[in-house]
Design a protein around this motif. Structure first.
Motif, PDB file in Angstrom:
ATOM      1  N   ASN A 148      -8.150   8.962  -1.531  1.00 15.40           N
ATOM      2  CA  ASN A 148      -7.752   7.981  -2.551  1.00 15.40           C
ATOM      3  C   ASN A 148      -6.806   6.961  -1.930  1.00 15.40           C
ATOM      4  O   ASN A 148      -6.067   7.279  -0.993  1.00 15.40           O
ATOM      5  CB  ASN A 148      -7.014   8.680  -3.695  1.00 15.40           C
ATOM      6  N   ALA A 149      -6.832   5.753  -2.450  1.00 19.48           N
ATOM      7  CA  ALA A 149      -5.844   4.748  -2.049  1.00 19.48           C
ATOM      8  C   ALA A 149      -5.122   4.251  -3.296  1.00 19.48           C
ATOM      9  O   ALA A 149      -5.705   4.214  -4.393  1.00 19.48           O
ATOM     10  CB  ALA A 149      -6.512   3.594  -1.321  1.00 19.48           C
ATOM     11  N   VAL A 150      -3.850   3.897  -3.110  1.00 15.42           N
ATOM     12  CA  VAL A 150      -3.012   3.394  -4.207  1.00 15.42           C
ATOM     13  C   VAL A 150      -2.194   2.221  -3.681  1.00 15.42           C
ATOM     14  O   VAL A 150      -1.640   2.299  -2.572  1.00 15.42           O
ATOM     15  CB  VAL A 150      -2.041   4.482  -4.729  1.00 15.42           C
ATOM     16  N   ALA A 151      -2.129   1.155  -4.465  1.00 17.71           N
ATOM     17  CA  ALA A 151      -1.272   0.020  -4.117  1.00 17.71           C
ATOM     18  C   ALA A 151      -0.553  -0.438  -5.369  1.00 17.71           C
ATOM     19  O   ALA A 151      -1.015  -0.200  -6.494  1.00 17.71           O
ATOM     20  CB  ALA A 151      -2.097  -1.121  -3.536  1.00 17.71           C
ATOM     21  N   VAL A 152       0.591  -1.090  -5.160  1.00 20.93           N
ATOM     22  CA  VAL A 152       1.314  -1.726  -6.260  1.00 20.93           C
ATOM     23  C   VAL A 152       1.462  -3.197  -5.909  1.00 20.93           C
ATOM     24  O   VAL A 152       1.778  -3.542  -4.759  1.00 20.93           O
ATOM     25  CB  VAL A 152       2.690  -1.060  -6.485  1.00 20.93           C
TER      26      VAL A 152
ATOM     27  N   VAL B  82       0.859  -1.188   0.000  1.00 24.00           N
ATOM     28  CA  VAL B  82       0.000   0.000   0.000  1.00 24.00           C
ATOM     29  C   VAL B  82       0.893   1.235   0.000  1.00 24.00           C
ATOM     30  O   VAL B  82       1.791   1.363   0.834  1.00 24.00           O
ATOM     31  CB  VAL B  82      -0.916   0.016   1.241  1.00 24.00           C
ATOM     32  N   LEU B  83       0.640   2.137  -0.974  1.00 25.28           N
ATOM     33  CA  LEU B  83       1.414   3.389  -1.049  1.00 25.28           C
ATOM     34  C   LEU B  83       0.660   4.538  -0.387  1.00 25.28           C
ATOM     35  O   LEU B  83       1.271   5.407   0.233  1.00 25.28           O
ATOM     36  CB  LEU B  83       1.714   3.743  -2.511  1.00 25.28           C
ATOM     37  N   GLU B  84      -0.679   4.556  -0.575  1.00 26.71           N
ATOM     38  CA  GLU B  84      -1.504   5.625  -0.009  1.00 26.71           C
ATOM     39  C   GLU B  84      -2.828   5.032   0.414  1.00 26.71           C
ATOM     40  O   GLU B  84      -3.343   4.128  -0.243  1.00 26.71           O
ATOM     41  CB  GLU B  84      -1.851   6.684  -1.081  1.00 26.71           C
ATOM     42  N   GLY B  85      -3.408   5.593   1.501  1.00 22.98           N
ATOM     43  CA  GLY B  85      -4.770   5.246   1.879  1.00 22.98           C
ATOM     44  C   GLY B  85      -4.852   4.051   2.805  1.00 22.98           C
ATOM     45  O   GLY B  85      -3.845   3.552   3.323  1.00 22.98           O
TER      46      GLY B  85
END
Ligand SMILES: *[C@@H]1O[C@H](CO)[C@@H](O)[C@H](O)[C@H]1NC(C)=O
Length: 220
Positions: A169-173, A123-126
């Motif tokens: 917002n959420a961001v994952a890689v 998880v990068l954000e959120g």
């Protein structure tokens, strides 16, 4: 006797390694840059290979994974894949990436499975609630809420999901253990197949009336 034991152990070892390499075998060359036309390639388990002397840096390159995607869609998420279709140099290497953007307040990467890959997600954000379900008969849900920097693993083949439970917002890689992991989104595959599965099959399977099944089929 000792010899027989050794032979047995050796046979078990060979058996175990043949199971371990039952699919997605390790490549037998440094790389195998995929090409689209069949005229000067050799067919392997995947895509055709470019002659290695013609490989360039761009065969191993992708750009733009920093860019957020527009998540205004029915589920509130967008997956940006970076697999062999985007980076031909990934062919035969057994690895790929994806960026996932999730809308605030419930954006969902809906229940799905990757038939050919284990997934490791950072998880990068959120704030994400994520989980997967083990096989029958237990069908145990293994789930957790994640924050930036948290990492979670989804074992190959199991049904998994991620939902944004935060207000931003959420961001994952995600890293995936196949250059072509494939994806089966459960609702789309079951209620949106082409041609459709007979409503009676789905109404019995999901214990729903034919009307509800037909409604669900109209949504996918
Ligand atoms: C996102 O997509 C929606 C629906 O397609 C559109 O209405 C909206 O303007 C888009 N937003 C941005 C920032 O592009």
């Amino acid at each position: 006797m000792k010899g027989a034991c050794f032979l047995l152990a050796f046979n078990l070892f060979v058996l175990a390694s043949s199971f371990a390499f039952a699919y997605d075998p390790s490549p037998l060359q440094d790389f195998c840059v995929a090409i689209k036309d069949a005229n000067n390639g050799v067919f392997v388990n995947g895509k055709l290979c470019k002659d290695p002397k013609f490989a360039t840096a761009n065969d191993f390159f992708f750009s733009g994974l920093n860019l957020p995607k527009n998540t205004s869609n029915s589920v509130g998420s967008v997956v940006t894949p970076v697999n062999v279709d985007q980076i031909p140099g990934l062919n035969t290497l057994g690895i790929s990436l994806a960026r996932i953007d999730y809308a605030p307040n419930g954006g969902l990467n809906p229940p799905h499975t990757h038939p050919r890959a284990t997934e490791i997600l950072v998880v990068l954000e959120g704030e994400l609630n994520v989980g997967f379900v083990t096989s029958s008969p237990n069908n145990r849900l293994i789930a957790k809420t994640l924050h930036p920097g948290d990492v979670f693993v989804f074992p190959i083949g199991l049904i998994r999901f991620q939902q944004n439970v935060g207000k931003t917002n959420a961001v994952a890689v995600a890293g995936l253990s196949s250059q072509n992991p494939g994806v089966i989104t459960i609702a789309n595959a079951v209620f949106g197949s082409n041609p459709p599965i007979k409503a009676d099959v789905l109404s019995r399977a999901f214990q729903l009336s034919n009307e509800i099944v037909k409604y669900l089929q109209s949504r996918f």
